[in-house]
Design an enzyme around this catalytic site. Structure first.
Site, PDB file in Angstrom:
ATOM      1  N   ASP A  44       0.863  -1.191   0.000  1.00 26.07           N
ATOM      2  CA  ASP A  44       0.000   0.000   0.000  1.00 26.07           C
ATOM      3  C   ASP A  44       0.899   1.240   0.000  1.00 26.07           C
ATOM      4  O   ASP A  44       2.115   1.147   0.174  1.00 26.07           O
ATOM      5  CB  ASP A  44      -0.914  -0.013   1.239  1.00 26.07           C
ATOM      6  CG  ASP A  44      -1.883   1.168   1.282  1.00 26.07           C
ATOM      7  OD1 ASP A  44      -2.406   1.562   0.219  1.00 26.07           O
ATOM      8  OD2 ASP A  44      -2.101   1.725   2.371  1.00 26.07           O
ATOM      9  N   SER A  45       0.276   2.392  -0.135  1.00 27.46           N
ATOM     10  CA  SER A  45       1.020   3.654  -0.065  1.00 27.46           C
ATOM     11  C   SER A  45       1.425   3.975   1.372  1.00 27.46           C
ATOM     12  O   SER A  45       2.315   4.767   1.616  1.00 27.46           O
ATOM     13  CB  SER A  45       0.137   4.783  -0.583  1.00 27.46           C
ATOM     14  OG  SER A  45      -1.029   4.866   0.243  1.00 27.46           O
ATOM     15  N   CYS A  85      -4.455  -1.573  -2.000  1.00 26.79           N
ATOM     16  CA  CYS A  85      -4.689  -0.142  -2.183  1.00 26.79           C
ATOM     17  C   CYS A  85      -5.644   0.021  -3.357  1.00 26.79           C
ATOM     18  O   CYS A  85      -5.314  -0.355  -4.487  1.00 26.79           O
ATOM     19  CB  CYS A  85      -3.365   0.539  -2.486  1.00 26.79           C
ATOM     20  SG  CYS A  85      -3.508   2.270  -2.912  1.00 26.79           S
ATOM     21  N   ASN A  86      -6.816   0.563  -3.088  1.00 27.78           N
ATOM     22  CA  ASN A  86      -7.796   0.768  -4.165  1.00 27.78           C
ATOM     23  C   ASN A  86      -7.263   1.751  -5.208  1.00 27.78           C
ATOM     24  O   ASN A  86      -7.472   1.577  -6.406  1.00 27.78           O
ATOM     25  CB  ASN A  86      -9.098   1.333  -3.595  1.00 27.78           C
ATOM     26  CG  ASN A  86      -9.834   0.346  -2.711  1.00 27.78           C
ATOM     27  OD1 ASN A  86     -10.761  -0.303  -3.144  1.00 27.78           O
ATOM     28  ND2 ASN A  86      -9.433   0.238  -1.452  1.00 27.78           N
ATOM     29  N   THR A  87      -6.590   2.782  -4.735  1.00 26.98           N
ATOM     30  CA  THR A  87      -6.102   3.830  -5.636  1.00 26.98           C
ATOM     31  C   THR A  87      -5.114   3.257  -6.644  1.00 26.98           C
ATOM     32  O   THR A  87      -5.158   3.592  -7.834  1.00 26.98           O
ATOM     33  CB  THR A  87      -5.441   4.951  -4.812  1.00 26.98           C
ATOM     34  OG1 THR A  87      -6.351   5.349  -3.787  1.00 26.98           O
ATOM     35  CG2 THR A  87      -5.103   6.148  -5.674  1.00 26.98           C
ATOM     36  N   GLU A 116      -3.453   7.442   9.203  1.00 19.44           N
ATOM     37  CA  GLU A 116      -2.006   7.343   9.467  1.00 19.44           C
ATOM     38  C   GLU A 116      -1.701   7.862  10.876  1.00 19.44           C
ATOM     39  O   GLU A 116      -0.948   7.250  11.631  1.00 19.44           O
ATOM     40  CB  GLU A 116      -1.214   8.162   8.429  1.00 19.44           C
ATOM     41  CG  GLU A 116      -1.310   7.648   6.999  1.00 19.44           C
ATOM     42  CD  GLU A 116      -0.329   6.512   6.682  1.00 19.44           C
ATOM     43  OE1 GLU A 116       0.719   6.409   7.339  1.00 19.44           O
ATOM     44  OE2 GLU A 116      -0.637   5.721   5.763  1.00 19.44           O
ATOM     45  N   CYS A 121     -11.193   2.683   0.358  1.00 18.86           N
ATOM     46  CA  CYS A 121      -9.783   3.014   0.553  1.00 18.86           C
ATOM     47  C   CYS A 121      -9.372   2.169   1.743  1.00 18.86           C
ATOM     48  O   CYS A 121     -10.081   2.136   2.759  1.00 18.86           O
ATOM     49  CB  CYS A 121      -9.616   4.489   0.872  1.00 18.86           C
ATOM     50  SG  CYS A 121      -7.956   4.896   1.461  1.00 18.86           S
ATOM     51  N   HIS A 123      -7.291   2.492   3.937  1.00 12.63           N
ATOM     52  CA  HIS A 123      -7.054   3.227   5.192  1.00 12.63           C
ATOM     53  C   HIS A 123      -8.326   3.340   6.037  1.00 12.63           C
ATOM     54  O   HIS A 123      -8.253   3.454   7.250  1.00 12.63           O
ATOM     55  CB  HIS A 123      -6.560   4.653   4.890  1.00 12.63           C
ATOM     56  CG  HIS A 123      -5.095   4.743   4.591  1.00 12.63           C
ATOM     57  ND1 HIS A 123      -4.559   4.327   3.400  1.00 12.63           N
ATOM     58  CD2 HIS A 123      -4.055   5.195   5.336  1.00 12.63           C
ATOM     59  CE1 HIS A 123      -3.249   4.536   3.414  1.00 12.63           C
ATOM     60  NE2 HIS A 123      -2.918   5.066   4.582  1.00 12.63           N
TER      61      HIS A 123
HETATM   62  N1  DGL Z   1      -4.872   3.101   0.930  1.00 13.10           N
HETATM   63  C1  DGL Z   1      -5.025   3.609  -0.369  1.00 13.10           C
HETATM   64  C2  DGL Z   1      -6.330   3.141  -1.010  1.00 13.10           C
HETATM   65  O1  DGL Z   1      -6.829   2.085  -0.698  1.00 13.10           O
HETATM   66  C3  DGL Z   1      -4.761   5.046  -0.713  1.00 13.10           C
HETATM   67  C4  DGL Z   1      -4.294   6.055   0.249  1.00 13.10           C
HETATM   68  C5  DGL Z   1      -3.490   7.160  -0.422  1.00 13.10           C
HETATM   69  O2  DGL Z   1      -4.072   8.137  -0.915  1.00 13.10           O
HETATM   70  O3  DGL Z   1      -2.280   6.999  -0.472  1.00 13.10           O
HETATM   71  O4  DGL Z   1      -6.871   3.776  -1.856  1.00 13.10           O
END
Ligand code: DGL
Length: 275
Positions: free
Chosen positions: A17-18, A81-83, A159, A195, A197
């Protein structure tokens, strides 16, 4: 990118993930397969992903994946990570030979669950705007009203929470209020946390959301998929597994995550060179 990854003696999975969001997916994998060793990789050097342009994000994920898979041979890669998944999966799958499990918005199960046909979608601004997300809605929820809100602020709050910092609950209340101001919001009965997170903020979100709204994310389905892909392989049953965290940049913030990481049996942290 051709994968030079060799299978590990015992199966091992890379969860990527990010930032800390993928831990919500790691948690579900650990619930199902507590003895499965994990490498948890956070691209904190390029965090957040949700505000990045498409081309730069594809290039970044490509670069980080090459390096990670060379350093940590694994059997399965989970893009938690969805993004990143809604953008980079076709590219990654065309380049890598190992199984890749992507995390995408749980629109399909949400559409099945909703009685009213009105669902919420809380994601990063990038995921909300992605053609992939719109395609999921067209395919699996054509009869539904989807109320979408994109928030990077919530990503930062998650975070902070994992670093043990005080979080701004008013900001969470504001984001929920934004979701609830839609004319059909009173009918919303399911909210997709799209997301990784955001499941880390479930308790806080539930405080401000109407009680009838059920939260849904992709974590459990991903864990089931990982279990299926590892069928027939020997996985220890015990929880004494020692997982590794990898960060792409050493920062005071990443160091402050140590306590939270122990909850995921992560006791070793690596900072390879990603420059
Ligand atoms: N955790 C990430 C997601 O599922 C993205 C968070 C980010 O913007 O870095 O989309």
């Amino acid at each position: 990118m051709s994968s030079t990854t060799q299978p590990h003696d015992n199966p091992r999975v890379l969860v990527f993930d990010s930032g800390v969001g993928g831990l919500s997916v790691a948690r579900e994998i650990q619930r199902r397969l507590p003895g499965l060793p994990l490498v948890y990789a956070s691209d904190n050097g390029f965090f957040p992903y949700g505000t990045k342009g498409e081309l730069e994000l594809i290039a970044r994920v490509d670069l980080v994946m090459r390096r990670l898979l060379a350093l940590y041979p694994v059997d399965i890669l989970v893009i938690a990570c969805n993004t990143a998944s809604t953008l980079t999966l076709p590219h990654l799958r065309s380049q890598l030979s190992l199984p890749i499990v992507g995390v995408v918005p749980a629109i399909k199960p949400a559409a099945k669950l909703s009685q009213t046909g009105v669902m919420g979608l809380l994601a990063t601004p990038a995921t909300v705007a992605r053609p992939y997300t719109h395609e999921l809605i067209r395919e699996y929820a054509p009869h539904c009203d989807v109320i979408s809100v994109g928030s990077s602020e919530l990503v930062h709050i998650a975070e902070q929470k994992l670093r043990g910092e005080t979080i701004d609950e008013n900001a969470i209340a504001r984001i929920v209020a934004e979701l609830m101001q839609h004319e059909k919001a009173h009918l919303m009965d399911v909210l997709v946390l799209a997301c990784t997170h955001f499941p880390l903020l479930k308790e806080e979100l539930l405080k401000y959301l109407p009680e009838k709204i059920q939260l849904i994310d992709s974590g459990e389905a991903i864990a089931r998929r990982v279990e299926y892909l590892l069928e027939g392989k020997t996985i220890g049953a015990n929880t004494a597994v020692n997982n590794i965290a990898v960060f792409t940049r050493k920062t005071t913030e990443s160091e402050r995550l140590a306590a939270a990481l122990t909850a995921f049996a992560i006791r070793e942290t690596h900072y390879p060179d990603f420059s």
